[in-house]
Write an enzyme that holds these catalytic residues in place. Structure first.
Site, short mmCIF file in Angstrom:
data_model
loop_
_atom_site.label_atom_id
_atom_site.label_comp_id
_atom_site.label_asym_id
_atom_site.label_seq_id
_atom_site.Cartn_x
_atom_site.Cartn_y
_atom_site.Cartn_z
N HIS A 195 0.83 -1.05 0.15
CA HIS A 195 0.00 -0.06 -0.08
C HIS A 195 1.03 1.33 0.13
O HIS A 195 1.80 1.44 1.06
CB HIS A 195 -0.74 -0.05 1.04
CG HIS A 195 -2.06 -1.10 1.14
ND1 HIS A 195 -3.36 -1.05 1.85
CD2 HIS A 195 -2.22 -1.89 0.09
CE1 HIS A 195 -4.01 -1.76 1.48
NE2 HIS A 195 -3.36 -2.34 0.68
N TYR A 200 -8.98 5.18 7.94
CA TYR A 200 -9.24 5.58 9.38
C TYR A 200 -10.27 6.50 9.71
O TYR A 200 -10.16 7.50 9.04
CB TYR A 200 -7.83 6.02 9.98
CG TYR A 200 -6.85 5.01 10.29
CD1 TYR A 200 -5.99 4.48 9.06
CD2 TYR A 200 -6.59 4.11 11.33
CE1 TYR A 200 -4.87 3.35 9.37
CE2 TYR A 200 -5.50 3.06 11.49
CZ TYR A 200 -4.84 3.10 10.67
OH TYR A 200 -3.81 1.94 10.61
N PRO A 243 -3.67 -0.10 19.09
CA PRO A 243 -3.51 -0.73 17.54
C PRO A 243 -3.76 0.59 16.44
O PRO A 243 -3.50 0.24 15.28
CB PRO A 243 -4.62 -1.70 17.58
CG PRO A 243 -5.68 -1.35 18.50
CD PRO A 243 -4.92 -0.62 19.58
N LYS A 295 1.25 -0.37 15.14
CA LYS A 295 2.77 -0.50 15.63
C LYS A 295 2.99 -1.65 16.45
O LYS A 295 4.12 -1.73 17.04
CB LYS A 295 3.13 0.91 16.31
CG LYS A 295 3.33 1.91 15.37
CD LYS A 295 4.27 1.81 14.47
CE LYS A 295 3.96 2.84 13.34
NZ LYS A 295 4.48 2.36 12.04
N TYR A 303 4.28 6.10 9.95
CA TYR A 303 3.67 5.02 9.70
C TYR A 303 4.15 3.78 8.79
O TYR A 303 3.99 2.63 9.16
CB TYR A 303 2.35 5.57 8.79
CG TYR A 303 1.11 4.56 8.61
CD1 TYR A 303 1.02 3.78 7.54
CD2 TYR A 303 0.09 4.33 9.64
CE1 TYR A 303 -0.10 2.70 7.62
CE2 TYR A 303 -0.99 3.51 9.60
CZ TYR A 303 -0.92 2.52 8.56
OH TYR A 303 -2.06 1.92 8.44
C1 PHB Z 1 -5.73 -4.79 11.06
O1 PHB Z 1 -5.56 -4.85 9.61
O2 PHB Z 1 -6.09 -5.58 11.73
C2 PHB Z 1 -5.13 -3.37 11.57
C3 PHB Z 1 -4.78 -2.67 10.60
C4 PHB Z 1 -4.36 -1.20 11.01
C5 PHB Z 1 -4.29 -1.07 12.15
C6 PHB Z 1 -4.71 -1.86 13.34
C7 PHB Z 1 -5.23 -2.97 12.86
O3 PHB Z 1 -3.85 0.33 12.69
#
Ligand code: PHB
Ligand code: APR
Length: 393
Positions: free
Chosen positions: A75, A204, A296, A300, A388
């Protein structure tokens, strides 16, 4: 009591322990992994799935990148939805071409198990009552029980990669160990579904009803999260209730195109920031969740575990191949320096995107100003992007 002798005893057969064992083996350094659960139990845990560039490199060095590169998705960007709009952070543009790999942690762990097996690595499952001993001597050892018998592993070094609830951190005397913790007043309700992802890249979402995240494992397996009160139980949430709440928190065009379906996994995870210091006590070295936990939101968790493993792997290699202990002696300091930066980024993303119960009108406006600044400043986007994709090791 049966006894085996190795160079490095690793407590915990999660991604941290397995990755270190694999990397060491390829350098001719012997290790034994002791895991309390069965292999299927370890592989049954659903965890996150965004890998930093450093982690991808480590999997290549471990000779375990084949399936990740074949099935994972690279990505180049990530979306933030807020105030009814959707803005994209072009990670590659803002972070000198760097990208992330979307590939489930469960698949990473599966590949590491396969690699350990292929190399004839020693992973002992159902190792009960594991106890690291003589940590301050140059002949530490680990005892454990299995099949009703007590066993002993003699070694030079013990790696505590046994997660947050493991025995290793608890083996460091209370007058030595310092713990730093923030517990957030909400959790994440996560759903895994065999549906087409909502978007080609992660979304997000900040919304007055609370945070939401659209992620994926593949083009036919999606992972979604919504922020819920800590008092909620997963039984309170039918699939329909989940999908309608998720849609309510997403921009209209995303909500209208969202493919829904039965959940194949549904669970609530609390959010916590946690760091234990030091990450070394005598011949015991902590790595991964055994030493630190992040909320989460910044993806990280696994990636911070990987940077610990990077420093440990190089420290142990220098020790065994060059008789140089500088890397091991500076492990705790180096690992913690990067961990605290990951903690800061994860805390910042959590504050930016979640609805805290006691937020004032001023807090809400400041959150929006933080987002407006992010999308009006290349410098701000570069900062977000470099964190990130993963800060250098
Ligand atoms: C996930 O794909 O489970 C996932 C992705 C990004 C995050 C947290 C979880 O920040
Ligand atoms: N004895 C032996 N094994 C143990 C013990 C013990 N006393 N306690 C725990 N374990 C095992 C657990 O069963 C688990 O398989 O240690 C392993 C630790 O694995 P993880 O919790 O996955 O921790 P880690 O390998 O550091 O991976 C960190 O996992 O939780 C995610 O977000 C986190 O992504 C991060 C990653």
């Amino acid at each position: 009591m049966s006894e085996i002798t190795t160079q490095v005893a690793i407590i915990g057969g999660g991604p941290s322990g397995l990755l270190l064992s694999q990397l060491l083996h390829r350098q001719g350094i012997a290790s034994v992994v002791l895991e309390r659960q069965t292999r299927d139990y370890v592989l049954g845990r659903i965890r996150a799935g965004v890998l930093e560039r450093g982690f991808v490199e480590l999997m290549r060095e471990a000779g375990c990148a084949g399936r990740m590169e074949a099935e994972g998705e690279v990505h180049h960007g990530v979306y933030l939805a807020h105030q009814g709009r959707m803005d994209r952070v072009d990670l590659a543009a803002a972070a000198n071409g760097a990208t992330v790999m979307v590939y489930g942690q469960t698949e990473v762990t599966r590949d590491l198990y396969a690699a350990r097996e292929a190399m004839g690595g020693t992973v002992i499952h159902l190792a009960d009552k594991v106890q690291p001993q003589e940590l301050k001597s140059d002949k530490p050892f680990v005892t454990y029980e299995k099949d009703g018998e007590t066993h002993r592993v003699n070694c030079d070094f013990i790696i505590g990669a046994d997660g947050f609830h493991g025995v290793s951190r608890k083996s460091i005397p209370a007058d030595v160990l310092r713990e730093y913790e923030k517990v957030y007043p909400f959790g994440w309700l996560g759903v895994l579904s065999e549906t087409k992802p909502a978007s080609p890249e992660l979304i997000y979402a900040r919304h007055e009803r609370g945070f939401a995240l659209c992620s994926m494992r593949s083009q036919v397996l999606s992972r979604y999260y919504i922020q819920v009160p800590l008092t909620d139980n997963v039984e309170d949430w039918s699939d329909d209730a989940f999908w309608s709440e998720l849609k309510a928190r997403l921009p209209q065009e995303v909500a209208e195109g969202l493919q829904t379906g039965p959940s194949i996994e549904k669970s609530i995870a609390p959010l916590r920031s946690f760091v234990a210091e030091p990450m070394r006590y005598g011949q015991l070295f902590l790595a991964g969740d055994a030493a630190h936990i992040v909320p989460p939101t910044g993806a990280k968790g696994l990636n911070s575990a990987a940077s610990d493993i990077y420093y440990l792997y190089h420290g142990l290699r220098d020790h065994y191949q060059n008789g140089d202990s500088a890397g091991l002696d500076s492990y705790s300091e180096k690992a913690l320096a990067r961990v605290w930066k990951a903690e800061r980024f994860s805390w910042w993303m959590t504050n930016l995107l979640h609805r805290f119960p006691d937020m004032s009108e001023a807090d809400l406006r400041l959150q929006c100003a933080d987002l407006d600044y992010l999308f009006s400043s290349e410098a701000a986007q570069a900062s977000m992007a470099e964190n990130y994709v993963g800060l250098p090791y």
